[in-house]
Design a protein around this motif. Sequence first.
Motif, mmCIF file in Angstrom:
data_model
loop_
_atom_site.group_PDB
_atom_site.id
_atom_site.type_symbol
_atom_site.label_atom_id
_atom_site.label_comp_id
_atom_site.label_asym_id
_atom_site.label_seq_id
_atom_site.Cartn_x
_atom_site.Cartn_y
_atom_site.Cartn_z
ATOM 1 N N TYR A 85 29.046 33.771 16.733
ATOM 2 C CA TYR A 85 29.196 33.979 18.164
ATOM 3 C C TYR A 85 30.027 35.241 18.401
ATOM 4 O O TYR A 85 31.261 35.200 18.346
ATOM 5 C CB TYR A 85 29.859 32.760 18.815
ATOM 6 N N LYS A 86 29.356 36.340 18.655
ATOM 7 C CA LYS A 86 30.029 37.635 18.817
ATOM 8 C C LYS A 86 30.415 37.855 20.282
ATOM 9 O O LYS A 86 29.637 37.579 21.186
ATOM 10 C CB LYS A 86 29.098 38.757 18.351
ATOM 11 N N ASN A 87 31.647 38.346 20.504
ATOM 12 C CA ASN A 87 32.154 38.615 21.862
ATOM 13 C C ASN A 87 31.983 37.391 22.771
ATOM 14 O O ASN A 87 31.578 37.513 23.934
ATOM 15 C CB ASN A 87 31.436 39.818 22.489
ATOM 16 N N ALA A 88 32.288 36.228 22.264
ATOM 17 C CA ALA A 88 32.056 34.986 23.014
ATOM 18 C C ALA A 88 33.063 34.822 24.144
ATOM 19 O O ALA A 88 34.230 35.189 24.028
ATOM 20 C CB ALA A 88 32.114 33.790 22.066
ATOM 21 N N LYS A 89 32.593 34.243 25.244
ATOM 22 C CA LYS A 89 33.431 33.898 26.390
ATOM 23 C C LYS A 89 33.049 32.496 26.848
ATOM 24 O O LYS A 89 31.868 32.127 26.860
ATOM 25 C CB LYS A 89 33.232 34.877 27.553
ATOM 26 N N LEU A 90 34.060 31.717 27.240
ATOM 27 C CA LEU A 90 33.834 30.395 27.802
ATOM 28 C C LEU A 90 34.041 30.464 29.307
ATOM 29 O O LEU A 90 35.098 30.911 29.770
ATOM 30 C CB LEU A 90 34.793 29.379 27.192
ATOM 31 N N TYR A 91 33.043 30.036 30.060
ATOM 32 C CA TYR A 91 33.142 29.937 31.520
ATOM 33 C C TYR A 91 33.420 28.472 31.858
ATOM 34 O O TYR A 91 32.646 27.583 31.486
ATOM 35 C CB TYR A 91 31.849 30.405 32.182
ATOM 36 N N TYR A 92 34.527 28.229 32.563
ATOM 37 C CA TYR A 92 35.006 26.869 32.816
ATOM 38 C C TYR A 92 35.211 26.687 34.322
ATOM 39 O O TYR A 92 35.947 27.442 34.961
ATOM 40 C CB TYR A 92 36.324 26.661 32.063
ATOM 41 N N ILE A 93 34.522 25.687 34.900
ATOM 42 C CA ILE A 93 34.578 25.421 36.339
ATOM 43 C C ILE A 93 35.112 24.006 36.533
ATOM 44 O O ILE A 93 34.558 23.053 35.975
ATOM 45 C CB ILE A 93 33.192 25.552 36.985
ATOM 46 N N THR A 94 36.165 23.837 37.339
ATOM 47 C CA THR A 94 36.794 22.523 37.473
ATOM 48 C C THR A 94 37.301 22.285 38.886
ATOM 49 O O THR A 94 37.876 23.184 39.509
ATOM 50 C CB THR A 94 37.955 22.371 36.469
ATOM 51 N N THR A 95 37.078 21.080 39.401
ATOM 52 C CA THR A 95 37.622 20.639 40.691
ATOM 53 C C THR A 95 37.900 19.149 40.623
ATOM 54 O O THR A 95 37.125 18.383 40.050
ATOM 55 C CB THR A 95 36.654 20.920 41.866
ATOM 56 N N GLY A 96 39.015 18.725 41.240
ATOM 57 C CA GLY A 96 39.381 17.311 41.289
ATOM 58 C C GLY A 96 39.114 16.731 42.664
ATOM 59 O O GLY A 96 39.271 17.418 43.686
ATOM 60 N N HIS A 97 38.741 15.451 42.720
ATOM 61 C CA HIS A 97 38.276 14.848 43.969
ATOM 62 C C HIS A 97 38.782 13.415 44.128
ATOM 63 O O HIS A 97 38.998 12.695 43.155
ATOM 64 C CB HIS A 97 36.743 14.838 44.009
ATOM 65 N N GLY A 98 38.903 13.007 45.392
ATOM 66 C CA GLY A 98 39.077 11.599 45.743
ATOM 67 C C GLY A 98 40.470 11.055 45.534
ATOM 68 O O GLY A 98 41.441 11.754 45.258
ATOM 69 N N GLY A 99 40.555 9.729 45.732
ATOM 70 C CA GLY A 99 41.788 9.022 45.478
ATOM 71 C C GLY A 99 42.795 9.046 46.604
ATOM 72 O O GLY A 99 43.935 8.622 46.441
ATOM 73 N N HIS A 100 42.404 9.535 47.778
ATOM 74 C CA HIS A 100 43.304 9.619 48.932
ATOM 75 C C HIS A 100 44.506 10.527 48.616
ATOM 76 O O HIS A 100 44.451 11.354 47.714
ATOM 77 C CB HIS A 100 43.734 8.230 49.393
ATOM 78 N N SER A 101 45.611 10.336 49.315
ATOM 79 C CA SER A 101 46.725 11.283 49.244
ATOM 80 C C SER A 101 47.393 11.345 47.877
ATOM 81 O O SER A 101 47.996 12.351 47.517
ATOM 82 C CB SER A 101 47.776 10.942 50.311
ATOM 83 N N GLU A 102 47.283 10.255 47.094
ATOM 84 C CA GLU A 102 47.929 10.237 45.779
ATOM 85 C C GLU A 102 46.921 10.439 44.653
ATOM 86 O O GLU A 102 47.260 10.259 43.474
ATOM 87 C CB GLU A 102 48.659 8.900 45.575
#
Length: 403
Positions: A268-285
Amino acid sequence: MKFKILAILIVIFTSCAKPKAQVVSIGDKTVSVFDNTNLYFDMALKKDTLIPEETGVLRLDAGRVLLKKVKLPNYNLQPSVTVNLTLTSNGDPWDKSGSLFVIPSTADLNLLSFRDEAFLEEQLKDKYPGVMPAQFKTSTYLPNVELLRFMTPFGIGHFSESERANDRKPPYIPHWEKKVNWSQDVTQLLPLLEDEVYIGVYIDTWTKEGYNLSVNLDFKESDISNHIKKIQTVVPIINTVKYDGNQLNYDGFSKGDITVEIPAKHHYKNAKLYYITTGHGGHSEGDEFVKKENIVTLNGKVIKQFVPWRDDCASFRRFNPTSGTWLAKDFMKDEKSNDRIASSDLSRSNWCPGSDVTPEIIALKDLEKSSHTFKFSIPEAQESKENEHNYWMVSAYIIYDNE
């Protein structure tokens, strides 16, 4: 005399040389995927049935997923590629998570394979099917690759001129926006964006009205040879987004890590990892409103450790006419102000109502021709419970150069 002979030889060799092949230009192109298409939820649509329409659009998961096969151009000269998505509410007043994606054409098995009983039986041995690549005898399953992660605003367009929304309009915005537009450069995904491919969009709506959306891909041609098409490869790693009725909103990080082993087939030459993340739910806590650390490990070494968080959500207020509002002193601890605060103003786990989500790009440099193990961890993620639906939408893929 010598100069005459040299000149004759130059003429002979020049006339015998093959003419250089001319690279054909096809110019800039715009490909429409969806055109003001209504995405909605309807229990009358079986969650595990494809519903073809005259427009060529397929509806999955009771209508929450739209899927369409599109023909994309093949370039000999390197293009840049931009994805554009325009959205309005068609009556849904809430903020909802969304994902625009492409199904890798290199996969033997994919999202559409969830209609195959043998594949589904094997996948459902796992509580969270389809999240990571899987090998089935001679066939390989690959998860979808995200082109754009986005979050719908509260009621944009449909409610932007309502009397109730006008009563809620704060003085610091001139008007409610009538639509929201997102654009992202996805040139790195060009190897997946040629010939015929399935492109889809998911929105977690629970209303029959849903949203109207338009999607197109803009290809801008350069005068540089298309080296990405020839030497670059995309490897899907994980995708926890719920694209099918047989999948769940992913609260698996509360139970442990996701570990993915990449086979030892390539350097794997010149490799890059693309990482997308979002957290959801659970009300205020819950995972949406409480900072949670994300950790990415490669071969036992931490390569990314951060808290995904947005604290600029108030800047999106003009896109959110139906956002709930409260007096700050009644809603926030130790707050004495009589100013009103909107739900859309609150900071969240890497997103705001009306925002898109930018991938984290992690340079991996060169990886040897050997098996490599990725581990994705959110140690403090919470389990999803009744009325507290905590979950994380995480996707990742590798881009690397072939030798």
